[in-house]
Design a protein around this motif. Structure first.
Motif, short mmCIF file in Angstrom:
data_model
loop_
_atom_site.label_atom_id
_atom_site.label_comp_id
_atom_site.label_asym_id
_atom_site.label_seq_id
_atom_site.Cartn_x
_atom_site.Cartn_y
_atom_site.Cartn_z
N ARG A 94 0.82 -1.22 0.00
CA ARG A 94 0.00 0.00 0.00
C ARG A 94 0.85 1.27 0.00
O ARG A 94 1.94 1.33 0.54
CB ARG A 94 -0.97 0.07 1.18
CG ARG A 94 -1.95 -1.10 1.24
CD ARG A 94 -3.04 -0.82 2.27
NE ARG A 94 -3.92 -1.97 2.46
CZ ARG A 94 -4.91 -2.31 1.64
NH1 ARG A 94 -5.18 -1.59 0.57
NH2 ARG A 94 -5.67 -3.38 1.88
N SER A 99 -4.99 5.78 0.20
CA SER A 99 -5.66 6.93 0.82
C SER A 99 -6.78 7.45 -0.08
O SER A 99 -7.84 7.85 0.41
CB SER A 99 -4.66 8.05 1.09
OG SER A 99 -3.66 7.61 1.97
N GLN A 103 -9.80 6.62 2.29
CA GLN A 103 -10.25 7.89 2.89
C GLN A 103 -11.10 8.67 1.87
O GLN A 103 -12.11 9.26 2.25
CB GLN A 103 -9.05 8.73 3.35
CG GLN A 103 -8.44 8.26 4.67
CD GLN A 103 -7.80 6.88 4.59
OE1 GLN A 103 -6.93 6.66 3.75
NE2 GLN A 103 -8.24 5.94 5.42
P1 TYD Z 1 -3.51 -4.03 5.29
O1 TYD Z 1 -2.46 -3.42 4.47
O2 TYD Z 1 -4.60 -4.70 4.56
O3 TYD Z 1 -2.79 -4.96 6.32
P2 TYD Z 1 -3.29 -6.36 6.89
O4 TYD Z 1 -3.18 -7.26 5.70
O5 TYD Z 1 -2.28 -6.58 7.96
O6 TYD Z 1 -4.69 -6.14 7.39
O7 TYD Z 1 -4.17 -3.04 6.35
C1 TYD Z 1 -4.02 -1.71 6.37
C2 TYD Z 1 -5.37 -1.04 6.39
O8 TYD Z 1 -5.16 0.36 6.32
C3 TYD Z 1 -6.26 -1.43 5.23
O9 TYD Z 1 -7.55 -1.75 5.70
C4 TYD Z 1 -6.36 -0.17 4.41
C5 TYD Z 1 -6.02 0.93 5.35
N1 TYD Z 1 -5.35 2.08 4.71
C6 TYD Z 1 -6.05 3.24 4.51
O10 TYD Z 1 -7.23 3.32 4.84
N2 TYD Z 1 -5.42 4.33 3.94
C7 TYD Z 1 -4.13 4.30 3.57
O11 TYD Z 1 -3.57 5.30 3.06
C8 TYD Z 1 -3.39 3.08 3.80
C9 TYD Z 1 -1.95 3.00 3.42
C10 TYD Z 1 -4.04 1.99 4.37
#
Ligand code: TYD
Length: 204
Positions: A94, A99, A103
């Motif tokens: 990611r 985002s 978001q």
């Molecule tokens: P993820 O990368 O899916 O990790 P895991 O596999 O350990 O669950 O989890 C990160 C979460 O963060 C994912 O649900 C998406 C969210 N996220 C945002 O909402 N905005 C962002 O900019 C980023 C980088 C992640």
């Protein structure tokens, strides 16, 4: 020397991105590429602390966006740019497209505001390649249902993920040259074959 590449992995929760990421990194390493694997939110000590807060503590949608980009600023300056400068490839689980998807699409933060943050945080740096693991939301949710401890994002409802998925696809429409769309509903072997094609195209 070939320029080190910056590659990001994206997709809705449950698309199987993490499994494919490990295989992708191992395959590059086995072909002699020096690879740094990192993730967002996270990738630095401060970023990992922010990740804990972001994944578990309720907050306003714009606070969430600001914290994602704050963690990213640290990540870009302290990890991503130095690695690329010394010739190490960077693969990030990611980056900013998340985002825009979560978001922006999911929570409704205005795209214009996110674009300003993106410009501020890494105006001069964009991924060379973004692999978008796309999958119907109901299939992704079925996969997530095996998971016992869901974070704040994973606990969201199907309509949230539909918006996230669509926002990812919109990013791809906006930046078609850097996106590769992977059909993540395929079998593991089929996805690996698609990734192998991607790797062939990347290697000198
Ligand atoms: P993820 O990368 O899916 O990790 P895991 O596999 O350990 O669950 O989890 C990160 C979460 O963060 C994912 O649900 C998406 C969210 N996220 C945002 O909402 N905005 C962002 O900019 C980023 C980088 C992640």
């Amino acid at each position: 020397m070939n320029k080190a590449k910056f590659i990001t992995f994206e997709g809705v929760d449950g698309a199987g991105k993490s499994t494919h990421l490990s295989w992708f990194v191992e395959t590059l390493r086995s072909r002699g590429i020096d690879v740094l694997l990192t993730r967002e939110p996270g990738g630095t000590p401060l970023g990992e602390s922010l990740r804990e807060i972001l994944l578990h503590q309720p907050m306003h949608a714009e606070t969430e966006a600001l914290l994602m980009f704050a963690a990213r600023r640290e990540h870009v300056e302290r990890v991503i740019k130095p690695a690329l400068a010394r010739g190490t490839w960077v693969i990030s689980d990611r980056f900013s497209d998340a985002s825009f998807a979560y978001q922006g699409g999911g929570r409704g933060v205005l795209v214009g505001k996110l674009e300003q943050l993106e410009q501020w945080t890494h105006g001069e740096l964009q991924p060379d390649l973004t692999l978008l693991f796309d999958i119907p939301v109901e299939v992704a949710r079925q996969r997530l249902s095996n998971n016992q401890s869901l974070d704040r994002f994973e606990q969201e409802q199907a309509d949230f993920f539909e918006k996230v998925r669509q926002a990812y696809l919109d990013r791809r429409t906006k930046y078609p040259q850097r996106f590769a769309l992977i059909d993540a509903a395929q079998s593991l072997e089929q996805v690996k074959a698609s990734l192998e094609t991607v790797i062939q195209a990347l290697l000198p």
